[in-house]
Write a protein that holds these residues in place. Structure first.
Motif, PDB file in Angstrom:
ATOM      1  N   VAL A  38       0.876  -1.156   0.020  1.00 57.09           N
ATOM      2  CA  VAL A  38       0.039   0.084   0.006  1.00 57.09           C
ATOM      3  C   VAL A  38       0.763   1.133   0.056  1.00 57.09           C
ATOM      4  O   VAL A  38       0.605   2.319  -0.915  1.00 57.09           O
ATOM      5  CB  VAL A  38      -0.955   0.014   1.185  1.00 57.09           C
ATOM      6  N   ALA A  39       1.961   1.324   0.652  1.00 56.94           N
ATOM      7  CA  ALA A  39       2.950   2.383   0.825  1.00 56.94           C
ATOM      8  C   ALA A  39       3.471   2.602  -0.419  1.00 56.94           C
ATOM      9  O   ALA A  39       3.571   3.792  -0.867  1.00 56.94           O
ATOM     10  CB  ALA A  39       3.935   2.185   1.967  1.00 56.94           C
ATOM     11  N   MET A  40       3.845   1.822  -1.191  1.00 51.33           N
ATOM     12  CA  MET A  40       4.385   1.828  -2.633  1.00 51.33           C
ATOM     13  C   MET A  40       3.312   2.378  -3.491  1.00 51.33           C
ATOM     14  O   MET A  40       3.372   3.127  -4.338  1.00 51.33           O
ATOM     15  CB  MET A  40       4.875   0.370  -3.226  1.00 51.33           C
ATOM     16  N   GLY A  41       1.884   1.899  -3.383  1.00 47.02           N
ATOM     17  CA  GLY A  41       0.914   2.360  -4.078  1.00 47.02           C
ATOM     18  C   GLY A  41       0.530   3.865  -4.148  1.00 47.02           C
ATOM     19  O   GLY A  41      -0.101   4.461  -5.103  1.00 47.02           O
ATOM     20  N   ASP A  42       0.963   4.412  -2.904  1.00 50.73           N
ATOM     21  CA  ASP A  42       0.743   5.768  -2.623  1.00 50.73           C
ATOM     22  C   ASP A  42       2.046   6.493  -3.168  1.00 50.73           C
ATOM     23  O   ASP A  42       1.868   7.575  -3.699  1.00 50.73           O
ATOM     24  CB  ASP A  42       0.815   5.884  -0.981  1.00 50.73           C
ATOM     25  N   TRP A  43       3.310   5.959  -2.931  1.00 46.92           N
ATOM     26  CA  TRP A  43       4.265   6.712  -3.320  1.00 46.92           C
ATOM     27  C   TRP A  43       4.680   6.882  -4.954  1.00 46.92           C
ATOM     28  O   TRP A  43       4.990   8.186  -5.278  1.00 46.92           O
ATOM     29  CB  TRP A  43       5.555   6.039  -2.775  1.00 46.92           C
ATOM     30  N   ALA A  44       4.269   5.780  -5.526  1.00 47.39           N
ATOM     31  CA  ALA A  44       4.691   5.809  -7.179  1.00 47.39           C
ATOM     32  C   ALA A  44       4.296   6.909  -8.004  1.00 47.39           C
ATOM     33  O   ALA A  44       4.706   7.478  -8.548  1.00 47.39           O
ATOM     34  CB  ALA A  44       4.546   4.350  -7.543  1.00 47.39           C
ATOM     35  N   PRO A  45       2.669   6.942  -7.643  1.00 46.91           N
ATOM     36  CA  PRO A  45       2.030   7.909  -8.656  1.00 46.91           C
ATOM     37  C   PRO A  45       2.360   9.279  -8.394  1.00 46.91           C
ATOM     38  O   PRO A  45       2.230  10.298  -9.178  1.00 46.91           O
ATOM     39  CB  PRO A  45       0.644   7.574  -8.426  1.00 46.91           C
ATOM     40  N   LYS A  46       2.727   9.625  -7.118  1.00 45.08           N
ATOM     41  CA  LYS A  46       3.265  10.758  -6.789  1.00 45.08           C
ATOM     42  C   LYS A  46       4.720  11.260  -7.186  1.00 45.08           C
ATOM     43  O   LYS A  46       5.153  12.314  -7.175  1.00 45.08           O
ATOM     44  CB  LYS A  46       3.083  11.225  -5.240  1.00 45.08           C
TER      45      LYS A  46
END
Ligand code: VNL
Length: 390
Positions: free
Chosen positions: A150-158
């Motif tokens: 989940v943390a990567m799913g938040d970080w990547a698109p930003k």
């Protein structure tokens, strides 16, 4: 007459012997540690055993009037073997606690035995969300893939990564990683162009990577279990994926501290999300990494080691809280709700779910003092397993 005397003497001796062993039994506290010590997941076993022994060396083997005995068994990461070993440990060795469990199928194979025998089962490695629901006697000190993904799913698109291909090992933790990463990425306006799954046993990444190259995503998101990351990295670089502008991202299993230092400069800049890095900048972690290396010919502890170390902590404290009295139920109750500082940072065992709540860090591979490390640059605090909300 003579025969009877002889008989009763033998019986007395037998009775004496069994009472001696009864005393020995009650004064020993046995931990049955089942791990993959050989085969594809051997590094996980080696890391966890080393960490458990370090914990014992630092904290003694006498707790609440009991002598702690660690019984290590090699399940070769074959679930049928795990179950048989657990059965033997419960019935023959009369262990007080079961621990270890390198991969998800091994944990699931053992869960019914923990329930039937009311034996607390401390999962130190396996990381599929639903494991803790397989038995009310399971307590987990590792992590879940949902937490990390989940943390990567938040970080990547930003950070400019919109179009992603996912590549995961085709079993519980991989399917969790794929699902929770995709859900969050999509929520944040990103898109998964394709979801690829590779077999857990003897994976050949080449045909999958070729496919990724053709799809030309901004990034490839990878989950493979500890020990398999170096092979993925090697083939990713050999195929020139990085030069084709495809970034490698994933949960921290792929830049595993056990292998990272040998991955070479091609690994520099890779961003992952995870609960533990050997470079975590706390005083407690520095001490842990140093002591672990000293006791193991310079070996660097990875996230498996920290799961084993903290698992031993949870067991020791439960024994202290129950003052060495009480069976599985009492121990289990004393494991729930424990809150403490781990080398990974603060963590606690959620009393409701028996699962670990912890910080998830974003990290980037950098060279520090000549060595490759996952250097933490951001943190999401006190993350509960998102896999429990459904
Ligand atoms: C599992 C999850 C195993 C993550 C891993 O390495 C890992 C599992 C052996 O649940 O099977 O890194």
């Amino acid at each position: 007459m003579k025969k009877r005397l002889f008989l009763s003497a033998t019986m007395l001796a037998v009775a004496a012997l069994s009472s001696v062993s009864a005393i020995a039994q009650t004064n020993t506290f046995k931990i049955g540690l089942i791990l993959p010590m050989t085969g594809q997941q051997a590094t996980t076993g080696r890391q966890i055993e080393a960490a458990a022994r370090l914990y014992m060396a630092q904290n003694g083997d006498n707790v609440a009037g009991k002598k702690i005995e660690l019984i290590v068994k090699d399940d070769t990461s074959v679930p049928d073997v795990t179950r048989r070993l657990a059965q033997e440990l419960i019935v023959n060795d009369k262990v007080n606690v079961l621990a270890g469990f390198g991969i998800t199928p091994s944990a699931f194979a053992t869960a019914p035995l923990a329930t039937q025998s009311k034996t607390p089962m401390v999962v130190m490695a396996a990381a599929t969300s639903s494991i803790t629901q397989a038995s009310p006697y399971i307590v987990r000190t590792s992590f879940t893939l949902a937490q990390a993904a989940v943390a990567m799913g938040d970080w990547a698109p930003k950070n400019g990564i919109k179009k992603v291909v996912t590549l995961v090992s085709d079993y519980g933790p991989g399917i969790d990683a794929e699902k929770y990463f995709k859900e969050r990425l999509t929520f944040n306006g990103g898109q998964v162009a394709e979801s690829l799954r590779v077999p857990l046993r003897n994976p050949d990444f080449a045909p999958f990577l070729q496919k990724v190259r053709d799809l030309k995503p901004d990034a490839l998101f990878v989950f493979v279990p500890s020990g398999a990351g170096a092979a993925v990295m090697k083939q990713f670089l050999e195929r020139g994926m990085d030069k084709a502008g495809i970034k490698l991202i994933g949960t921290g299993d792929v830049t595993d501290d056990d292998q990272l230092n040998d991955m070479g400069d091609g690994a520099l800049g890779v961003v992952t999300s995870h609960h533990y890095s050997a470079a975590h900048p706390s005083a407690l972690n520095k001490k842990f990494v140093e002591a672990f290396g000293k006791a193991n010919k310079g070996l660097r502890p990875n996230f498996m080691a920290v799961g084993g170390y903290d698992g031993m902590r949870v067991i020791y404290e439960a024994l202290k809280i129950t003052k060495g009295k009480g069976g599985g139920e009492a121990l289990l109750a004393a494991m729930k709700g424990q809150i403490f500082e781990s080398p990974r940072g603060p963590m606690f065992i959620d009393a409701q779910t028996r699962d670990v709540v912890q910080n998830i860090y974003l990290r980037k591979v950098e060279r520090k003092g000549g060595q490759l490390y996952n250097v933490e640059f951001d943190v999401i605090k006190d993350v509960k397993d998102p896999g429990k909300e459904k």
